[in-house]
Design an enzyme around this catalytic site. Sequence first.
Site, PDB file in Angstrom:
ATOM      1  N   CYS A 115       0.819  -1.224   0.000  1.00  0.00           N
ATOM      2  CA  CYS A 115       0.000   0.000   0.000  1.00  0.00           C
ATOM      3  C   CYS A 115       0.850   1.269   0.000  1.00  0.00           C
ATOM      4  O   CYS A 115       0.378   2.341  -0.380  1.00  0.00           O
ATOM      5  CB  CYS A 115      -0.950  -0.001   1.184  1.00  0.00           C
ATOM      6  SG  CYS A 115      -2.142  -1.349   1.057  1.00  0.00           S
ATOM      7  N   HIS A 263      -3.696   7.128   1.273  1.00  0.00           N
ATOM      8  CA  HIS A 263      -3.933   5.803   0.680  1.00  0.00           C
ATOM      9  C   HIS A 263      -5.317   5.342   1.130  1.00  0.00           C
ATOM     10  O   HIS A 263      -5.669   5.457   2.303  1.00  0.00           O
ATOM     11  CB  HIS A 263      -2.859   4.826   1.150  1.00  0.00           C
ATOM     12  CG  HIS A 263      -3.283   3.406   1.016  1.00  0.00           C
ATOM     13  ND1 HIS A 263      -3.694   2.877  -0.192  1.00  0.00           N
ATOM     14  CD2 HIS A 263      -3.418   2.408   1.932  1.00  0.00           C
ATOM     15  CE1 HIS A 263      -4.048   1.613  -0.012  1.00  0.00           C
ATOM     16  NE2 HIS A 263      -3.883   1.306   1.266  1.00  0.00           N
ATOM     17  N   ASN A 293     -10.075  -0.751  -1.688  1.00  0.00           N
ATOM     18  CA  ASN A 293      -8.650  -0.493  -1.467  1.00  0.00           C
ATOM     19  C   ASN A 293      -7.881  -1.100  -2.646  1.00  0.00           C
ATOM     20  O   ASN A 293      -7.872  -2.316  -2.823  1.00  0.00           O
ATOM     21  CB  ASN A 293      -8.248  -1.151  -0.139  1.00  0.00           C
ATOM     22  CG  ASN A 293      -6.775  -1.017   0.186  1.00  0.00           C
ATOM     23  OD1 ASN A 293      -5.950  -0.757  -0.698  1.00  0.00           O
ATOM     24  ND2 ASN A 293      -6.428  -1.208   1.444  1.00  0.00           N
TER      25      ASN A 293
HETATM   26  C1  COA Z   1     -10.922  -5.483   8.417  1.00  0.00           C
HETATM   27  C2  COA Z   1     -11.804  -4.602   9.285  1.00  0.00           C
HETATM   28  C3  COA Z   1     -12.759  -3.814   8.408  1.00  0.00           C
HETATM   29  C4  COA Z   1     -12.603  -5.515  10.192  1.00  0.00           C
HETATM   30  O1  COA Z   1     -13.379  -4.732  11.065  1.00  0.00           O
HETATM   31  P1  COA Z   1     -13.396  -5.089  12.610  1.00  0.00           P
HETATM   32  O2  COA Z   1     -14.301  -4.130  13.237  1.00  0.00           O
HETATM   33  O3  COA Z   1     -11.977  -5.143  13.057  1.00  0.00           O
HETATM   34  O4  COA Z   1     -14.082  -6.504  12.583  1.00  0.00           O
HETATM   35  P2  COA Z   1     -13.559  -7.889  13.182  1.00  0.00           P
HETATM   36  O5  COA Z   1     -12.454  -8.436  12.343  1.00  0.00           O
HETATM   37  O6  COA Z   1     -13.336  -7.722  14.648  1.00  0.00           O
HETATM   38  O7  COA Z   1     -14.822  -8.761  12.951  1.00  0.00           O
HETATM   39  C5  COA Z   1     -16.044  -8.482  13.617  1.00  0.00           C
HETATM   40  C6  COA Z   1     -17.046  -9.558  13.219  1.00  0.00           C
HETATM   41  O8  COA Z   1     -17.411  -9.376  11.836  1.00  0.00           O
HETATM   42  C7  COA Z   1     -17.239 -10.600  11.122  1.00  0.00           C
HETATM   43  N1  COA Z   1     -16.863 -10.283   9.761  1.00  0.00           N
HETATM   44  C8  COA Z   1     -15.610 -10.169   9.219  1.00  0.00           C
HETATM   45  N2  COA Z   1     -15.708  -9.847   7.921  1.00  0.00           N
HETATM   46  C9  COA Z   1     -17.025  -9.755   7.631  1.00  0.00           C
HETATM   47  C10 COA Z   1     -17.739  -9.448   6.465  1.00  0.00           C
HETATM   48  N3  COA Z   1     -17.129  -9.164   5.319  1.00  0.00           N
HETATM   49  N4  COA Z   1     -19.082  -9.431   6.516  1.00  0.00           N
HETATM   50  C11 COA Z   1     -19.728  -9.699   7.652  1.00  0.00           C
HETATM   51  N5  COA Z   1     -19.102 -10.004   8.815  1.00  0.00           N
HETATM   52  C12 COA Z   1     -17.765 -10.032   8.786  1.00  0.00           C
HETATM   53  C13 COA Z   1     -16.140 -11.319  11.890  1.00  0.00           C
HETATM   54  O9  COA Z   1     -16.195 -12.697  11.635  1.00  0.00           O
HETATM   55  C14 COA Z   1     -16.487 -10.972  13.308  1.00  0.00           C
HETATM   56  O10 COA Z   1     -17.532 -11.787  13.725  1.00  0.00           O
HETATM   57  P3  COA Z   1     -17.596 -12.327  15.256  1.00  0.00           P
HETATM   58  O11 COA Z   1     -17.685 -11.080  16.098  1.00  0.00           O
HETATM   59  O12 COA Z   1     -18.817 -13.156  15.261  1.00  0.00           O
HETATM   60  O13 COA Z   1     -16.329 -13.087  15.476  1.00  0.00           O
HETATM   61  C15 COA Z   1     -10.963  -3.644  10.142  1.00  0.00           C
HETATM   62  O14 COA Z   1     -10.209  -4.358  11.091  1.00  0.00           O
HETATM   63  C16 COA Z   1     -10.046  -2.807   9.328  1.00  0.00           C
HETATM   64  O15 COA Z   1     -10.485  -1.973   8.599  1.00  0.00           O
HETATM   65  N6  COA Z   1      -8.711  -2.991   9.488  1.00  0.00           N
HETATM   66  C17 COA Z   1      -7.745  -2.277   8.707  1.00  0.00           C
HETATM   67  C18 COA Z   1      -7.722  -2.886   7.355  1.00  0.00           C
HETATM   68  C19 COA Z   1      -6.904  -2.137   6.385  1.00  0.00           C
HETATM   69  O16 COA Z   1      -6.974  -0.948   6.305  1.00  0.00           O
HETATM   70  N7  COA Z   1      -6.140  -2.876   5.613  1.00  0.00           N
HETATM   71  C20 COA Z   1      -5.372  -2.332   4.578  1.00  0.00           C
HETATM   72  C21 COA Z   1      -4.172  -1.674   5.146  1.00  0.00           C
HETATM   73  S1  COA Z   1      -3.286  -0.954   3.902  1.00  0.00           S
END
Ligand code: COA
Length: 336
Positions: A115, A263, A293
């Site tokens: 990224c 980004h 992204n």
């Molecule tokens: C990935 C991201 C959106 C996940 O959001 P979060 O609030 O951390 O969510 P979690 O991973 O804790 O998951 C919460 C719940 O949603 C569920 N879940 C994950 N992906 C899902 C989806 N696409 N649809 C529905 N539910 C989903 C998980 O299984 C979890 O369920 P549970 O509570 O029953 O275990 C977030 O962590 C994020 O944005 N991280 C940074 C990612 C990023 O920017 N990456 C690129 C960097 S360059």
Amino acid sequence: MYQTKIAGLGKYVPENVVTNDDLSKLMDTNDEWITERTGIKERRHIKKGDGNTTASMGVKAAKIAIERAGISKDDIDLIVFATLSPDYYFPGCGVQVQEMLEIATCPALDVRNQCSGFIYAVSVADQFIKTGMYKNVLVIGSENHSGGLDFTTRGRSVSVIFGDGAGAAVLTRSDHNGQGILSTHLHSEGKHALELSLKGPSTNHWVPKIIAENPQGDDIPYYPYMNGQFVFKNAIQRFSEVINEGLQENGLSVSDIDMLIPHQANLRISQFVQQKFKLADDKVYNNIQKYGNTTAASIPIALTEAWEQGKVKEGDTVVLAAFGSGFTWGSAIIKW
Ligand SMILES: CC(C)(COP(=O)(O)OP(=O)(O)OC[C@H]1O[C@@H](n2cnc3c(N)ncnc32)[C@H](O)[C@@H]1OP(=O)(O)O)[C@@H](O)C(=O)NCCC(=O)NCCS
């Protein structure tokens, strides 16, 4: 020392729009979850048979950038290509671009900084131009994510975030002192390398080994792994640090920023940074809602759109900032 300016910008995204509802037909997800957590409403995916690859999308964006720069492809002295999703394990996409653009011969190198790839690539180009070694450098960020994501429920926390596309910039020696790239700032912290990674196939995870070690196919190293919350926490910290670093280096303050192009990792990350710096809505450009992204392509796509919409104009102080796998992060401060 010379100074570098961005003389031309271009972008290309595949025509195929994939909405959150489309994804919910493939995996257990829904529009509400994706919108609330990431801000993404839709993304573009290469469609089988549309002829797009990481290199060819880069070429489409590059042709626009070259035309807008008012130069010929034969004026390009160096190609720097940033991607995490190259067409081949080797060689890199840079040489493919040289061939596809029908440039007789020129140096071409690939940058693998995920990224942060575009900012790293801009920084590399800037050094070559500053020293006088090259005059025109073509910088491309392009990704074909859809070709390598797990579109089952198992992969949903990663797969809903990423989209395909390409952006390009022609960097050129600036004739006006004080106009162009003022500074770039690059960082890495490899102790977190595996927190956002795709382990194989690689020399350490070659195909027979993957199959032998995963007879049930449950631990699959050829799909990306992301420790989402850990990435999120590090991203908001590093984005802020590296923007401040760039401002301080140039004796600027937050109020000098005319446009911040972060980004497009996640809309919540961009909004956090915006609030932290108390920037008005018209000082931050986001388009993750439309494209997801796109990793190394996200900044050049966003910069191209902002420029096309007249939101980046001569005399503006433009800040680019990125964070991603590695971890790597960086910023560029530009006087447009
Ligand atoms: C990935 C991201 C959106 C996940 O959001 P979060 O609030 O951390 O969510 P979690 O991973 O804790 O998951 C919460 C719940 O949603 C569920 N879940 C994950 N992906 C899902 C989806 N696409 N649809 C529905 N539910 C989903 C998980 O299984 C979890 O369920 P549970 O509570 O029953 O275990 C977030 O962590 C994020 O944005 N991280 C940074 C990612 C990023 O920017 N990456 C690129 C960097 S360059």
